[in-house]
Design an enzyme around this catalytic site. Structure first.
Site, PDB file in Angstrom:
ATOM      1  N   HIS A  38       0.864  -1.202   0.000  1.00 45.59           N
ATOM      2  CA  HIS A  38       0.000   0.000   0.000  1.00 45.59           C
ATOM      3  C   HIS A  38       0.891   1.240   0.000  1.00 45.59           C
ATOM      4  CE1 HIS A  38      -3.850   2.084   1.673  1.00 45.59           C
ATOM      5  NE2 HIS A  38      -2.993   3.029   1.352  1.00 45.59           N
ATOM      6  N   HIS A  40       1.461   5.425  -1.583  1.00 48.66           N
ATOM      7  CA  HIS A  40       1.055   6.620  -2.339  1.00 48.66           C
ATOM      8  C   HIS A  40       2.316   7.307  -2.848  1.00 48.66           C
ATOM      9  CE1 HIS A  40      -3.109   6.578  -0.678  1.00 48.66           C
ATOM     10  NE2 HIS A  40      -2.514   6.040   0.375  1.00 48.66           N
ATOM     11  N   LYS A 133      -9.357  -0.575  -5.715  1.00 51.74           N
ATOM     12  CA  LYS A 133      -9.317   0.112  -4.427  1.00 51.74           C
ATOM     13  C   LYS A 133     -10.677   0.719  -4.111  1.00 51.74           C
ATOM     14  CE  LYS A 133      -7.846   1.848  -0.658  1.00 51.74           C
ATOM     15  NZ  LYS A 133      -6.834   2.808  -0.273  1.00 51.74           N
ATOM     16  N   HIS A 175     -10.662   0.499   1.989  1.00 57.71           N
ATOM     17  CA  HIS A 175     -10.486   1.470   3.079  1.00 57.71           C
ATOM     18  C   HIS A 175     -11.778   1.403   3.888  1.00 57.71           C
ATOM     19  CE1 HIS A 175      -8.772   5.456   4.609  1.00 57.71           C
ATOM     20  NE2 HIS A 175      -9.798   5.147   5.382  1.00 57.71           N
ATOM     21  N   HIS A 213      -4.566  -0.856   5.931  1.00 60.93           N
ATOM     22  CA  HIS A 213      -4.070  -0.110   7.097  1.00 60.93           C
ATOM     23  C   HIS A 213      -4.915  -0.313   8.347  1.00 60.93           C
ATOM     24  CE1 HIS A 213      -7.015   2.470   5.232  1.00 60.93           C
ATOM     25  NE2 HIS A 213      -6.177   2.982   4.370  1.00 60.93           N
ATOM     26  N   ASP A 291       1.345   2.519   3.555  1.00 60.39           N
ATOM     27  CA  ASP A 291       0.443   3.669   3.419  1.00 60.39           C
ATOM     28  C   ASP A 291       1.236   4.970   3.557  1.00 60.39           C
ATOM     29  OD1 ASP A 291      -1.835   5.155   3.028  1.00 60.39           O
ATOM     30  OD2 ASP A 291      -2.570   4.948   5.082  1.00 60.39           O
TER      31      ASP A 291
HETATM   32  C1  NCD Z   1      -3.808   8.837   2.318  1.00 57.61           C
HETATM   33  C2  NCD Z   1      -3.341   9.906   1.334  1.00 57.61           C
HETATM   34  O1  NCD Z   1      -2.819  10.936   1.763  1.00 57.61           O
HETATM   35  O2  NCD Z   1      -3.466   9.688   0.126  1.00 57.61           O
HETATM   36  N1  NCD Z   1      -3.885   9.412   3.624  1.00 57.61           N
HETATM   37  C3  NCD Z   1      -3.848   8.761   4.799  1.00 57.61           C
HETATM   38  O3  NCD Z   1      -4.046   9.402   5.836  1.00 57.61           O
HETATM   39  N2  NCD Z   1      -3.592   7.484   4.894  1.00 57.61           N
HETATM   40  C4  NCD Z   1      -5.109   8.253   1.874  1.00 57.61           C
HETATM   41  C5  NCD Z   1      -5.478   6.988   2.618  1.00 57.61           C
HETATM   42  O4  NCD Z   1      -4.869   5.950   2.435  1.00 57.61           O
HETATM   43  O5  NCD Z   1      -6.389   7.046   3.449  1.00 57.61           O
HETATM   44 ZN    ZN Z   2      -3.440   4.959   1.730  1.00 60.30          ZN
END
Ligand code: NCD
Ligand code: ZN
Length: 385
Positions: A38, A40, A133, A175, A213, A291
């Site tokens: 996971h 970003h 997702k 999520h 998460h 995450d």
């Molecule tokens: C994530 C993001 O910033 O893209 N933020 C987070 O708090 N984890 C989005 C997500 O996974 O919820």
């Molecule tokens: Zn995330």
């Protein structure tokens, strides 16, 4: 008459007990290269800043989250995004042959209320994405986390997509947090387990589902106990490094700490401990998904509407290792980082190795304009190659 005073009670410390005899003999651990389930990495300049962190962490690949400002909700968008990732990856690989060898960006499809079952299946069969997702939004179109406002409002309306996914064994990465404003922030996850997850599992028993998460001990119990046996498991969970390390106090201690704010929010200490028990205890349904979610300082420093997300990419491996070491459970680190339920994403356990040593490592304070989780502190482990 003499007054009898009642003495104030002394504080009971709730922090996890440190193991009586930690395995200090083990100073070096070699495991297969790991996989971030996971991640970003955003786009454009931000991607150029943050992707190299995960490459340097020796990941064989990552599940790339699709919640860009323009969500990755079609085959065309996913292909184009993967191209952009590959360009950044190659620019780094060129200068350092071998080191960055093989990094697989595993794309995901952002599910909306209008995504068709056909598009989902076609994208999967054409090898464009590995999973779908699920973000959810409430009836006002408000999402519960960054970039989730285009998420699903009508879960039942998505059942035809889930049916197609079940048939083709396309994993659903959820999520799971209730998004209604009036749900208590710290109960969002467990409310969603009952309201959303259980009906999905009941309706589609063959659908592979990853609970993203995970933070709530009750949700962890549910994942660990679901189904008949590990061999036929269809439900798994990713756990972040930061949720293993902090509880909700960290958001508020000494003032508001935006750097400890993410979704789902860290829960009370007893939940952290319960989740951590499954993770460092070697439960095979739990796997590493950082995450890691970068936001620049400006987005994180808003007094109202501070962006949710914690950036751990630069030292995620070392943070996970520290947690396993603290629990005297380094023998389970390799499975958690590099093996558990990788087949669900169509990945194999890597034949290449990585080595982590008991050597102090200073966590960088910032990468570009992004503050790093626990920046400036020292970790006792370091990834050395
Ligand atoms: C994530 C993001 O910033 O893209 N933020 C987070 O708090 N984890 C989005 C997500 O996974 O919820
Ligand atoms: Zn995330």
């Amino acid at each position: 008459m003499t007054r009898i005073y009642a003495r104030p009670l002394s504080p009971r410390f709730l922090t996890s007990p440190s193991p009586i005899e930690r395995n200090k003999m083990l100073n070096r651990i070699t495991i297969p290269r790991w996989f971030d389930r996971h991640l970003h990495i955003r786009d454009s300049e931000m991607m150029k800043t943050v992707l190299p962190c995960t490459l340097k962490q020796r990941a064989t690949g990552a599940i790339i989250m699709p919640n860009l400002a323009d969500p990755i909700s079609s085959i065309e968008k996913a292909k184009a995004y993967r191209e952009r990732i590959t360009v950044v990856y190659q620019a780094h690989a060129e200068g350092t042959p071998g080191y960055y060898s093989r990094f697989e960006p595993c794309m995901t499809c952002y599910l909306t209320d209008s995504t068709s079952p056909d598009e989902v299946v076609r994208g999967f069969q054409e090898g464009v994405w590995r999973a779908v997702k699920l973000y959810m939004a409430n009836q006002k179109g408000q999402g519960g986390t960054t970039g989730s406002a285009h998420g699903v409002k009508d879960l039942l309306g998505r059942y035809p997509v889930f049916e197609a996914m079940e048939k083709h064994k396309i994993p659903l990465l959820g999520h799971f947090e209730a998004v209604e404003e009036d749900v208590d922030e710290f109960d969002r996850e467990i409310v969603s387990v009952d309201r959303d997850l259980k009906p999905i599992l009941k309706s589609f028993p063959g659908l592979p589902v990853v609970f993203e998460h995970l933070t709530d001990g009750r949700a962890a119990d549910f994942v660990a106990g679901y189904g008949c046996c590990d061999e036929h498991a269809t439900l798994f969970a990713t756990v972040t490094a930061h949720h293993l390390m902090i509880n909700r106090n960290a958001m508020f201690w000494g003032g508001m700490n935006a750097g400890h704010y993410c979704k789902p929010v860290p829960k009370r200490e007893s939940h952290r401990q319960r989740v951590r028990k499954y993770v460092t205890g070697g439960h095979r349904r739990f796997g590493a998904g950082t995450d890691s979610a970068p936001h620049d300082e400006q987005m994180k420093s808003r007094c109202y509407g501070c962006a949710a997300g914690i950036f751990t990419a630069p030292t995620a491996v070392e943070m996970y290792t520290t947690a396993f070491d603290e629990d005297n459970a380094l023998e389970h680190l390799g499975a958690f980082l590099s093996e558990n339920f990788l087949g669900t994403y169509g990945m194999r356990v890597s034949s290449e190795q990585m080595t982590i040593e008991r050597t102090p490592l200073k966590v960088p304070v910032k990468v570009g304009a992004v503050q790093v989780f626990k920046g400036g502190t020292e970790l006792p482990w370091k990834l050395v190659g």
